[in-house]
Design a protein around this motif. Structure first.
Motif, PDB file in Angstrom:
ATOM      1  N   VAL A 159       0.927  -1.168  -0.126  1.00  0.00           N
ATOM      2  CA  VAL A 159       0.100  -0.055   0.059  1.00  0.00           C
ATOM      3  C   VAL A 159       0.824   1.213  -0.073  1.00  0.00           C
ATOM      4  O   VAL A 159       1.656   1.368   0.751  1.00  0.00           O
ATOM      5  N   GLY A 160       0.520   2.125  -0.929  1.00  0.00           N
ATOM      6  CA  GLY A 160       1.243   3.304  -0.599  1.00  0.00           C
ATOM      7  C   GLY A 160       2.576   3.366  -1.515  1.00  0.00           C
ATOM      8  O   GLY A 160       2.915   2.665  -2.255  1.00  0.00           O
ATOM      9  N   THR A 161       3.516   4.118  -1.237  1.00  0.00           N
ATOM     10  CA  THR A 161       4.984   4.183  -1.444  1.00  0.00           C
ATOM     11  C   THR A 161       5.773   3.300  -0.632  1.00  0.00           C
ATOM     12  O   THR A 161       5.307   3.138   0.339  1.00  0.00           O
ATOM     13  N   ARG A 162       7.001   2.893  -1.001  1.00  0.00           N
ATOM     14  CA  ARG A 162       7.881   2.016  -0.384  1.00  0.00           C
ATOM     15  C   ARG A 162       8.368   2.653   0.945  1.00  0.00           C
ATOM     16  O   ARG A 162       8.787   3.775   0.954  1.00  0.00           O
ATOM     17  N   PRO A 163       8.169   1.774   2.077  1.00  0.00           N
ATOM     18  CA  PRO A 163       8.745   2.502   3.392  1.00  0.00           C
ATOM     19  C   PRO A 163      10.161   2.266   3.383  1.00  0.00           C
ATOM     20  O   PRO A 163      10.936   1.503   2.652  1.00  0.00           O
ATOM     21  N   VAL A 164      10.818   3.226   4.309  1.00  0.00           N
ATOM     22  CA  VAL A 164      12.225   3.029   4.402  1.00  0.00           C
ATOM     23  C   VAL A 164      12.438   3.124   5.952  1.00  0.00           C
ATOM     24  O   VAL A 164      11.809   3.893   6.754  1.00  0.00           O
ATOM     25  N   ILE A 165      13.109   2.018   6.401  1.00  0.00           N
ATOM     26  CA  ILE A 165      13.633   1.813   7.768  1.00  0.00           C
ATOM     27  C   ILE A 165      15.123   2.716   7.943  1.00  0.00           C
ATOM     28  O   ILE A 165      16.029   2.171   7.425  1.00  0.00           O
ATOM     29  N   GLY A 166      14.948   3.286   9.131  1.00  0.00           N
ATOM     30  CA  GLY A 166      16.070   3.922   9.742  1.00  0.00           C
ATOM     31  C   GLY A 166      16.749   3.012  10.583  1.00  0.00           C
ATOM     32  O   GLY A 166      16.256   2.732  11.659  1.00  0.00           O
ATOM     33  N   TYR A 167      17.858   2.398  10.104  1.00  0.00           N
ATOM     34  CA  TYR A 167      18.435   1.315  10.814  1.00  0.00           C
ATOM     35  C   TYR A 167      19.483   1.598  11.420  1.00  0.00           C
ATOM     36  O   TYR A 167      20.567   1.783  10.752  1.00  0.00           O
ATOM     37  N   ALA A 168      19.634   1.786  12.976  1.00  0.00           N
ATOM     38  CA  ALA A 168      20.854   2.089  13.688  1.00  0.00           C
ATOM     39  C   ALA A 168      21.541   1.116  13.870  1.00  0.00           C
ATOM     40  O   ALA A 168      21.131  -0.015  14.535  1.00  0.00           O
ATOM     41  N   PRO A 169      22.841   0.983  13.494  1.00  0.00           N
ATOM     42  CA  PRO A 169      23.651  -0.324  13.776  1.00  0.00           C
ATOM     43  C   PRO A 169      24.031  -0.345  15.164  1.00  0.00           C
ATOM     44  O   PRO A 169      24.211   0.870  16.008  1.00  0.00           O
ATOM     45  N   GLY A 170      24.323  -1.455  15.777  1.00  0.00           N
ATOM     46  CA  GLY A 170      25.027  -1.839  17.113  1.00  0.00           C
ATOM     47  C   GLY A 170      26.525  -1.558  17.035  1.00  0.00           C
ATOM     48  O   GLY A 170      27.015  -0.860  15.960  1.00  0.00           O
ATOM     49  N   THR A 171      27.199  -1.567  17.996  1.00  0.00           N
ATOM     50  CA  THR A 171      28.603  -1.376  18.137  1.00  0.00           C
ATOM     51  C   THR A 171      29.442  -1.897  17.216  1.00  0.00           C
ATOM     52  O   THR A 171      29.359  -3.183  17.078  1.00  0.00           O
ATOM     53  N   GLN A 172      30.142  -0.966  16.524  1.00  0.00           N
ATOM     54  CA  GLN A 172      31.087  -1.322  15.498  1.00  0.00           C
ATOM     55  C   GLN A 172      32.602  -1.314  15.899  1.00  0.00           C
ATOM     56  O   GLN A 172      33.302  -1.995  15.391  1.00  0.00           O
ATOM     57  N   GLY A 173      32.653  -0.161  16.749  1.00  0.00           N
ATOM     58  CA  GLY A 173      34.311   0.081  17.122  1.00  0.00           C
ATOM     59  C   GLY A 173      34.327   1.438  17.110  1.00  0.00           C
ATOM     60  O   GLY A 173      33.391   2.272  17.040  1.00  0.00           O
ATOM     61  N   MET A 174      35.488   1.945  17.048  1.00  0.00           N
ATOM     62  CA  MET A 174      35.781   3.444  17.220  1.00  0.00           C
ATOM     63  C   MET A 174      36.635   3.897  15.732  1.00  0.00           C
ATOM     64  O   MET A 174      36.568   4.833  15.359  1.00  0.00           O
ATOM     65  N   ALA A 175      37.243   2.882  15.328  1.00  0.00           N
ATOM     66  CA  ALA A 175      38.219   3.339  14.117  1.00  0.00           C
ATOM     67  C   ALA A 175      37.414   3.368  12.755  1.00  0.00           C
ATOM     68  O   ALA A 175      36.404   3.027  12.532  1.00  0.00           O
ATOM     69  N   ASP A 176      37.914   4.122  11.869  1.00  0.00           N
ATOM     70  CA  ASP A 176      37.179   4.625  10.784  1.00  0.00           C
ATOM     71  C   ASP A 176      36.980   3.298   9.963  1.00  0.00           C
ATOM     72  O   ASP A 176      35.684   3.275   9.160  1.00  0.00           O
ATOM     73  N   ARG A 177      37.933   2.324  10.105  1.00  0.00           N
ATOM     74  CA  ARG A 177      37.588   1.153   9.207  1.00  0.00           C
ATOM     75  C   ARG A 177      36.625   0.218   9.722  1.00  0.00           C
ATOM     76  O   ARG A 177      36.180  -0.605   9.048  1.00  0.00           O
TER      77      ARG A 177
END
Length: 409
Positions: A106-124
């Motif tokens: 129904v309607g237009t495609r929904p979008v989920i703002g998915y907040a990730p869990g802990t990845q670390g601190m480094a840019d990589r």
């Protein structure tokens, strides 16, 4: 999926947890960052609107060894504008995933703002980079959403992938980055998404805190979003209680992530509270990812403090007490239905922390359903969290109401 990939996913899932407040060296004592890809470098002048796309590029979305998912998914890495806790405009990176098949709901495609869990601190450690390497554990959570035809917008958060220190566990910065990732997805050309797209929010552990903060902030920070509901799991709503629980345990290294991040956010010099070992540990974790899980396992904060006291004592003093209190989640009423999940057997984020947050929201008149499960430990709680999210979003996007169970809390 290969045995190696499964092992990598398990290691990453084990590290999906929230940070706590300890202590860190001077916020000005920046550890040199390794060179990052040019895509992640912010331009001298940022766009004027939050969520504006600065640049984008196609990215491999590797959930399987042959990357067959790229045949059915439109995956883009994005750099977009957001505003951090202090009100400063910054560039944050993220990922936008859209199924290539037409939306048949129904309607237009929904979008989920998915907040990730802990990845670390480094840019990589940024998810937008790890997706291409096939080792981003949040792929487990988003796959079901994509199979149902939803688009997914996932932020990397402030300073994760981009320049500067990742402000780990800063609820305002993380919440805003999540909302602006949705805005960026709606503005990204070639995706079929628009401002009319219905929106959902989702996250577990650190991501649960970010999504919970986003649903609190949405009505004032992003009122134009057609937000329909949020699913948040194992939310680290009370950092003081989480800190006490983690101190000296298997996940004690991730306590340092929060200290390093919050010190950067509040521009605090905490070096007088650490001994030499503590200062060295703080510098080290800034370049760590969740792969480095065991580097500081079972380290007790009292062994890193200058006076030999645990950091739980430091958190009772000013300015730390005020900072920790300002990071509490549950103080602002969400204006859309929220499903809160938490395992009663969570060994990382106490079950009582999630329940107290839900009770606080209920007291403010929010529509909340608190779902208890008995999945083993913190990692296990992610499985029912994902399973419950799918019917929740289907009902919300269909316009069905949520029956609150606040009366049980």
């Amino acid at each position: 999926m290969s045995a190696r990939a499964i092992a990598s996913l398990f290691t990453l899932l084990t590290a999906t947890l929230a940070g706590v407040a300890l202590g860190t060296p001077s916020a000005q004592a920046v550890v040199p960052e390794p060179p990052r890809p040019a895509f992640y470098e912010a331009p001298a002048t940022l766009p004027s609107a939050n969520g504006a796309v600065i640049r984008s590029e196609k990215v491999d979305f590797l959930l399987d060894p042959l990357d067959a998912t790229s045949l059915v998914r439109n995956a883009n890495r994005v750099l977009y504008r957001t505003t951090n806790r202090t009100g400063k405009a910054i560039a944050v990176s993220g990922t936008v995933l859209v199924p290539k098949s037409p939306w048949i709901g129904v309607g237009t495609r929904p979008v989920i703002g998915y907040a990730p869990g802990t990845q670390g601190m480094a840019d990589r450690c940024a998810p937008s980079r790890l997706f291409s390497e096939g080792i981003e554990y949040e792929g487990i959570g988003i796959e079901g959403l994509l199979q149902r035809g939803y688009a997914v917008a996932m932020p990397d958060y402030e300073g994760l992938g981009t320049a500067g220190v990742h402000t780990y566990m800063d609820r305002v910065s993380q919440g805003r980055a999540t909302l602006d990732a949705v805005r960026a997805a709606q503005r990204l050309s070639g995706t079929g998404l628009s401002a009319s797209s219905p929106v959902g929010l989702m996250g577990y552990s650190q991501g649960g805190g970010a999504a919970a903060s986003a649903v609190e902030l949405a009505s004032t920070y992003a009122p134009e979003l057609r937000l329909r509901g949020a699913v948040v799991g194992a939310v680290p709503a009370d950092l003081a209680r989480v800190a006490t629980n983690l101190d000296g345990g298997l996940f004690s290294a991730f306590a340092f992530f929060a200290l390093r991040g919050l010190a950067a956010s509040y521009d605090l010099d905490l070096s007088p509270y650490l001994n030499a070992a503590g200062r060295s540990a703080m510098d080290g974790v800034e370049q760590d990812c969740v792969f480095d899980l065991f580097d500081h396992a079972f380290t007790k904060s009292k062994d890193l403090s200058a006076n030999g006291q645990p950091m739980s004592e430091l958190m009772k003093q000013q300015p730390f007490a005020s900072i920790i209190e300002s990071q509490r989640i549950g103080t602002i009423k969400p204006t859309v239905p929220v499903l809160v999940t938490h395992s009663a057997l969570d060994d990382t984020i106490p079950y009582g922390v999630g329940k107290a947050m839900a009770r606080s929201w209920c007291g403010k008149g929010a529509n909340v359903y608190f779902s208890t499960n008995i999945a083993p430990a913190h990692v296990g709680g992610m499985v029912p969290h994902i399973a419950e999210a799918l019917p929740f979003f289907e009902a919300r996007f269909a316009g069905l109401p949520q029956l609150s169970n606040c009366w049980l809390l």
